[in-house]
Design an enzyme around this catalytic site. Structure first.
Site, PDB file in Angstrom:
ATOM      1  N   CYS A 126       0.837  -1.204   0.000  1.00  0.00           N
ATOM      2  CA  CYS A 126       0.000   0.000   0.000  1.00  0.00           C
ATOM      3  C   CYS A 126       0.869   1.251   0.000  1.00  0.00           C
ATOM      4  CB  CYS A 126      -0.937  -0.005   1.208  1.00  0.00           C
ATOM      5  SG  CYS A 126      -2.018   1.444   1.279  1.00  0.00           S
ATOM      6  N   CYS A 186      -0.512   4.038   2.181  1.00  0.00           N
ATOM      7  CA  CYS A 186      -0.304   3.815   3.621  1.00  0.00           C
ATOM      8  C   CYS A 186       1.138   4.101   4.035  1.00  0.00           C
ATOM      9  CB  CYS A 186      -0.634   2.364   3.982  1.00  0.00           C
ATOM     10  SG  CYS A 186      -2.233   1.769   3.405  1.00  0.00           S
ATOM     11  N   ASP A 187       2.086   3.621   3.252  1.00  0.00           N
ATOM     12  CA  ASP A 187       3.479   3.581   3.705  1.00  0.00           C
ATOM     13  C   ASP A 187       4.446   4.463   2.912  1.00  0.00           C
ATOM     14  OD1 ASP A 187       2.727   1.697   5.614  1.00  0.00           O
ATOM     15  OD2 ASP A 187       3.006   0.036   4.231  1.00  0.00           O
TER      16      ASP A 187
END
Length: 313
Positions: free
Chosen positions: A135, A138-139
């Site tokens: 992701c 997300c990261d």
């Protein structure tokens, strides 16, 4: 052993736990089964920085522990167990746990999530949370001004590569075919971004590093006379080869799309084609796959369950 419950929640990610919070506050006495991965897919990452309410970020496992505690505070009965079969042909709905316990439920909320597809390399597990991610949204923030690689050739891979290019010094897009499968506009966006380098006809052999990802070992034109081993220096390795919704157990009864995501009717609601059965989170979301979106859909599912029970007393 048989048991009757008002609201059964299957899955324990942000969607499942949020559904349990709202169902508990509505006095539905929800029972939630955590499944094989308590806390859901989010527990495979390290720090969460984009969930509202945590200005300094929070450890993913701690955040899901907070979700769980909040659900329990409102009376949710959270249990470890795996759903092994369901029967949604009548009412109440029949759900079998661990092939032994049958739950009769007035309403069921499916929050089983979707699992990212991986290449199957041992290094993916070795470096999980230490440079390997599925992701970028997300990261990606953790790789600002660093070098990363994205695996895939479709729209998702191109979107992830473009997103990361806005953060990172360099982005490699590893594509096993000699062309991109993405839509034309996404291809143009990738090819016109200066710090994205597309590596066509490359396959990943493994990752290099000690405490985290430091590089990747690739093979170019595998099986051809000019086959070549290539190594690239990277700090992050992002998988973008698709997700698999965990919907197989329910697909005999609930309508799914061609990829297996549960379809809801109307689309903006969590209602499935089966009255009293609702879908929340990534199992019904092929587009966003974000914890905050999943949590919101869990809220909607619990509210619909409360409304269903009230209307069918």
């Amino acid at each position: 052993m048989n048991e009757h419950v008002k609201c059964l929640i299957i899955g324990s990610g942000p969607a499942g736990y949020t559904a349990a919070i709202y169902a508990g506050r509505a006095n539905l006495s929800p029972v939630l089964y955590e499944g094989m991965q308590p806390g859901g897919q989010l527990t495979q990452t390290t720090e969460v920085e984009n969930f509202p309410g945590y200005p300094d970020g929070i450890d993913a496992n701690m955040m899901m522990s907070d979700f769980r505690a909040q659900a329990e505070r409102f009376g949710a009965d959270i249990r470890f167990g795996v759903v092994t079969s369901v029967d949604f042909s009548g009412h109440p709905h029949q759900v079998v746990i661990d092939e032994s316990t049958t739950i009769e439920a007035d309403t069921v909320i499916i929050a089983t999530g979707a699992s990212a597809k991986y290449l199957g390399l041992p290094d993916e597990q070795k470096f999980a949370g230490k440079g390997v991610s599925a992701c970028a949204t997300c990261d990606g923030f953790f790789y600002r001004k660093k070098r990363v690689a994205v695996v895939g050739g479709g729209d998702t891979a191109c979107e992830e590569a473009t997103y990361l290019a806005g953060l990172c010094e360099k982005v490699y897009l590893i594509v096993r075919k000699p062309f991109l499968r993405a839509s034309k506009i996404m291809q143009e966006r990738v090819l016109n971004t200066p710090n994205i380098e597309v590596l066509f006809e490359h396959n990943t052999l493994g990752l290099i590093g000690n405490d985290g990802v430091e590089g990747a070992r690739l093979v170019k034109r595998k099986g051809e006379p000019d086959e070549e081993i290539v190594e690239i220096k990277i700090d992050g390795f992002f998988l973008a080869i698709g997700h698999h919704p965990n919907s197989e157990l329910f697909s005999r009864y609930v309508t799914t799309d061609e990829a297996g995501y549960i379809k809801t009717f109307p689309a903006e609601t969590p209602c499935t084609n089966i009255p009293g059965v609702f879908a929340a989170g990534d199992v019904a979301d092929p587009r966003y796959r974000q914890a905050v979106v999943a949590a919101g859909s869990g809220c909607k599912a619990a509210m619909e369950a409360e409304r269903f029970i009230a209307e069918h007393k």
